[in-house]
Write a protein that holds these residues in place. Structure first.
Motif: not given
Length: 412
Positions: A351-356, A383-387, A392-394
């Motif tokens: 969630a934190l990665i998704a919202h930066g 890596l999962q979040s990259a997909i 760029p967030s990953a």
């Protein structure tokens, strides 16, 4: 069939006057309470008087003359508790229970047959049904004829995570010697009791709070077994211990002590018997207030240093916000039993990665390590979040994680 005679011994006195509850711990097949629980008892002794009981023909318990069922074994444990109560040795303080493998299975049987006996139960590396009936009967027959030394090689492979025997030769040697010294008839009768043990259809009748714990490398009772217990009992939660196999109390004593203390603290806080106006805390909150539980969990997850810095910075502008997140985020969500903390950390990082939220991400990478998430798993989460969140967030997340992981020395 008869109730076996069991013996118990004090493993650790509580080191604080206010820490007077009793923790009764049970062993795995082929071990003694002292060899299995000695390391964890030294830590748990800061909060409880730790007492260990031995299986029939193991440690201090005498060789059984007759076969017994798991229900009769549980009756023997309940008799130990009742006897201590009658002698006045345990006063009126709460009694908790934790057991590994067969000892954990006994914990489930106790929760079913004696619902008011324990204020909380820890079921470690165990299941409502362990293995297959014929396998246990075959093992019982082998040991009855050839003795327990025939089990040393196989048990060493099942009991310990890869590399543990090399890192801890004295500890593993003591456990394997305890197995070799176990009476063959006592071991065989325990196998026969396990052959007929199956509580899968009765877990819903267990009302005591139960935490089911599994080890990363446990092939005997994997995480699926712990999760099945947690979701089936009336008040259950599941935890996962990285780097451990089937004997978590000796492989990861600090981690199991932290899990049990947190679980039992929560069990007491949620007990109606302790929530009363007259028992209000010095801050004016009742013992069951989510704020108190939230602050405890916040410290466990984020660490005392971080929380101390955050609370020291509170002023009239931020006070209500800090109260809110402690009470609701930490005290209402993070304390819920439905997910292990490793899973909650994985969700939070995503969630934190998704919202930066990169500053918060750094804080929760540290928290994830404290919760038992491995470095490799943190990589997999990003890596999962990259997909699903974007490359760029990953990429930013990897920079944050790399910085944090470089600051924290890896676990040996």
């Amino acid at each position: 069939m008869t109730v076996p005679i069991l013996k118990a011994a004090l493993l650790s006195e509580a080191t604080e006057e206010i820490s007077t509850p009793i923790l009764l711990v049970g062993p795995s097949l082929g071990t003694t309470a002292r060899t299995l629980w000695g390391r964890a008892a030294r830590i748990l002794g800061a909060r409880y008087r730790v007492v260990g009981w031995d299986l029939p023909g193991h440690g201090h318990s005498p060789r059984p003359a007759e076969r017994f069922t798991m229900a009769e074994l549980a009756e023997g444990v309940a008799g130990l508790v009742g006897g201590m109560r009658e002698q006045g040795e345990w006063g009126g303080y709460p009694v908790f229970y934790a057991g590994d493998s067969l000892g954990g299975a006994v914990g489930l049987q106790l929760g079913l047959d004696y619902p008011d006996l324990f204020a909380g139960i820890g079921v470690i590396c165990s299941a409502a049904k362990i293995g297959e009936r014929q396998g246990w009967l075959d093992r019982a027959g082998t040991v009855a004829v050839q003795g327990t030394p025939t089990m040393i090689v196989g048990s060493g492979q099942r009991w310990f995570a890869p590399g543990f025997m090399e890192r801890e030769p004295e500890v593993s040697s003591r456990l394997l010697h305890a197995l070799s010294d176990t009476d063959r008839q006592g071991y065989a009768f325990c196998c026969e009791a396990l052959a007929d043990f199956d509580l899968r259809d009765r877990l819903g009748d267990i009302s005591a709070p139960v935490v089911a714990v599994s080890g990363e490398f446990d092939t005997v009772t994997p995480y699926e077994d712990s999760w099945a217990i947690a979701r089936s009992v009336q008040r259950g939660s599941a935890e996962w211990v990285p780097g451990a196999a089937h004997l978590v109390p000796v492989e990861a004593p600090e981690r199991i002590a932290e899990i049990l203390m947190r679980h039992f603290d929560r069990a007491v806080a949620e007990s109606p018997a302790v929530v009363s106006v007259s028992a209000a805390s010095p801050a004016g909150r009742l013992p069951g207030d989510p704020y108190d539980a939230g602050m405890a969990v916040r410290r466990e997850v984020l660490g005392d240093a971080h929380v101390d810095r955050a609370t020291a910075a509170i002023d009239e502008v931020t006070a209500e916000f800090q109260e809110m997140i402690t009470r609701f985020a930490w005290g209402t969500i993070w304390t819920r039993p439905g997910l292990p903390r490793t899973t909650r950390s994985a969700i939070t990082l995503t969630a934190l990665i998704a919202h930066g939220h990169w500053e918060e991400l750094a804080m929760h990478v540290r928290a994830a390590l404290r919760n038992g998430v491995t470095r490799g798993e943190i990589t997999e989460i990003i890596l999962q979040s990259a997909i699903y969140c974007g490359v760029p967030s990953a990429n930013s997340a990897f920079r944050v994680a790399q910085r944090v992981l470089n600051e924290v020395p890896p676990v040996e």
